[in-house]
Design an enzyme around this catalytic site. Sequence first.
Site: not given
Lengths: 507, 350
Positions: A196-197, A259
């Site tokens: 999950d960047h 996010h």
Amino acid sequence: MVATTENPLVEGLERLPVPATSLVIFGATGDLSRRKLLPALYNLAHEGALPERFNLIGVSRRDQSDEQFRSMAREAINEFSRRTPDQQVLEGLVSRMRYLGIPFNDVPGYAKLGAALEEADEETGQPLNRAYYLSTAPEFFPVITEALKDAGLHRHAHADVRAVIEKPFGTDLASARSLQEVVHSVFRERQVFRIDHYLGKETVQNVMAFRFANYMFEPVWNRNYIDQIQITAAEDIGIGSRAGYYDASGALRDLVQNHMLQLLTLVCMEPPTTFEANKVRDEKVKVLQAIEPPTPEQVAEMTVRARYTHGVVGGHEVPGYLEEEGVPQDSQTETYAALRLEVHNWRWSGVPIFLRTGKRLARKVTEIAVQLKPVPHMAFQSKGSVGVQPNQLILTVQPNEGVSLSLGAKIPGASMRIRPVNMEFLYGTSFMSQSPEAYERLILDAMRGDATLFTRNDEVDAQWSIIDPILQAWGEGRPPLAEYEAGLPGPPEADALLGAGRHWRAL
Amino acid sequence: MDEVWSERNTTPAKIEAALRRIVTEHHHSDHPFVPARVLNVVVVVDADFRGEIENRFERVGRYHPSRLVLCAVEPGRDSIDAWAGIGTDDAEPVPGHIAVARERVEIEIGQRHLSKLDTIVDPLLVSDLATMVWAPHGHDAAIDSLRRLAQIVLVDTQDEPDVDRSLARVEDLSEHAYVVDLAWLRSTPWRERVAAAFDPPHLRTALAGVSAVTVRHREDSLAAAMLFCGWLSSRLGWKPGPLARSDAGLSGHARARRQEVRIRLEPTHQNAPGLAGVTIETASGEAVSLDRAPGGLRAARRARDGSEQTWTVLGASRGEGGILGEGVRQALLRDPTYRPALGCARVLAR
């Protein structure tokens, strides 16, 4: 003193050694690879942060030569790198790239991959760790995972084997569990790195630093002092050329499930005993598990979904969602989602947590707004005064990364008039260094085997458990899909979600 | 610089008032403008060579100090002239984003001001920010005067031809402040790569068997070579002895737990200051070498059977501008390995 298990030379070094690795990118010719992964690898090489023995094998379905792949990589790095490439470093990196054009379900093709990995081992005289980066369309994740197993590439007697899996990890709870079943039939959990960047962003990590390195906020960080929390991820852009992906996904799957719920966990988690991967993730999971999944009836009351219509953004007319190229005319996909959630535990019980995200909103901003309760007695009410407002603590993730605190202050003059003022900390003014791209940090951590900034299986499961009932209700048309004009802060229906006396923070 | 103020025969109080006024005016006229608040840097230079130092600061990339106070020393000067300015890094402000501004003060002073330089500089520093001082042209008296204001002293141990004296001075300074040594920073990629070369668990044991270290360095970078050997000595628990002049440069020994370690420092010609190459050999016949090469460091590993592998460790050169920028950045970090390395380097330099 020299110890056999510790490397005494790493003490004090900012850049720790990374084990020798062969990185295999599945989907190496895709958009993510070109825009993010290859430039990230270049920047790591530029800084001398890649493992001293490093090979990259690009795998995609397209049939092309090593040289064609290298040429594509060169162009992508020149176009998307955050710094101007040093041509000698770039050529050095590109010379370590190989390409294999194989269909992802072609098990015999994986023998070629195995041969290429062994060839790299022989060249370096040692077995290199393997990191498989799955940057393909999600339907290929189980296909590739099983093919790796069938080809015997999922483990190695003398090297670590890791699988890095891009989002989305499933499209609902059932598909996430099904994918998980496949992944766990091949890899152990400690081998799996779900990206999950957002977690790789410096400002997101700073939420933990802010909470757990500063004593002054902890006494008020609970239901006794906090009235509400608003987490916003607003974008001013539309869907661009991603209609195919976006229409199947929507705002809820695209941003909220991953996010935004991650941001929520960072705000609400208890302090971990150490910042070791599982200690941090244990605390995050507890938060997610304390959010009760809504019943179908509750979904209509605690969520809003909407899509943008024609409007004006930044002075330019923009089309509505249904007018965007590639969007089906009968689409029911939301471009805006707002939720009211509650964490049912001792610390947070009764504190509403509002999440909202949308495209084509008034401006681009990602922030966490923590609003404290009003003072119990207003002693300063007087004519001409805005008055004492509840304090707000804003953690801005992007742009203008920083923290601000709204306070009441006396307006200069003879009478005791009060107005809110801001006390601000801005990253750009207090740190000189340019933040690395999230993918640089995450690729390095995955090669190192540090999973702190990656999502664990039970986190993904808990996230989908919250989102799944909402998806089901939305699929049945509850609540109805609302509309908002592009360039405005969102649909009017979202205001009702907050309840009396509360307002969304201005974007 | 967007806003500039200057005055001849001025005082620190007037300079400080001018800076405050410029910052406030700038803020009122341009709301997204925010002054950087990271670090004060005080640089004491010979007036004749100030241009060179100013150019170096121009090339530090994003690592500009928040407030730079440049003290240009002019022989025979009695009065203080000053110039103050403020400006942003961004040529064009980006809508919706802040513009970070940096403040710069230049004061022209005489030799006689140096022993009490702290009284001139003190009012010009942003309170509550760490202060770093640097005197690249000597001026030890100025640094001594500024000790009470400075938490960090920037030095370059290779500036002084007498390495023993240079290291002794730094050791003294490090008793009172955190020292950032540019010579040490030039060796950082080498230290990182040597640490990486011995990081695989099966190679870590080889560190106990190191029998020889050869460091190749630019002629004027002896201090960097000594600090590198000092680092190895302190990290690996060696007891170093003084180096003596030999045909190729300097040589000597350190005592490891199992054996003597031969140390050789060999000057070589290269354009960039700092190290040129490192070779580490073990008693069992293995060796690791790193040498400068295009696009990174050329690495070679020799096995016990004499077979050799070579490859390039990728990495771009930071250049001297980058080294100074790194020095400014390091001011706010702490490297616990420098002082022990310095202690061992002092023994080698005796």
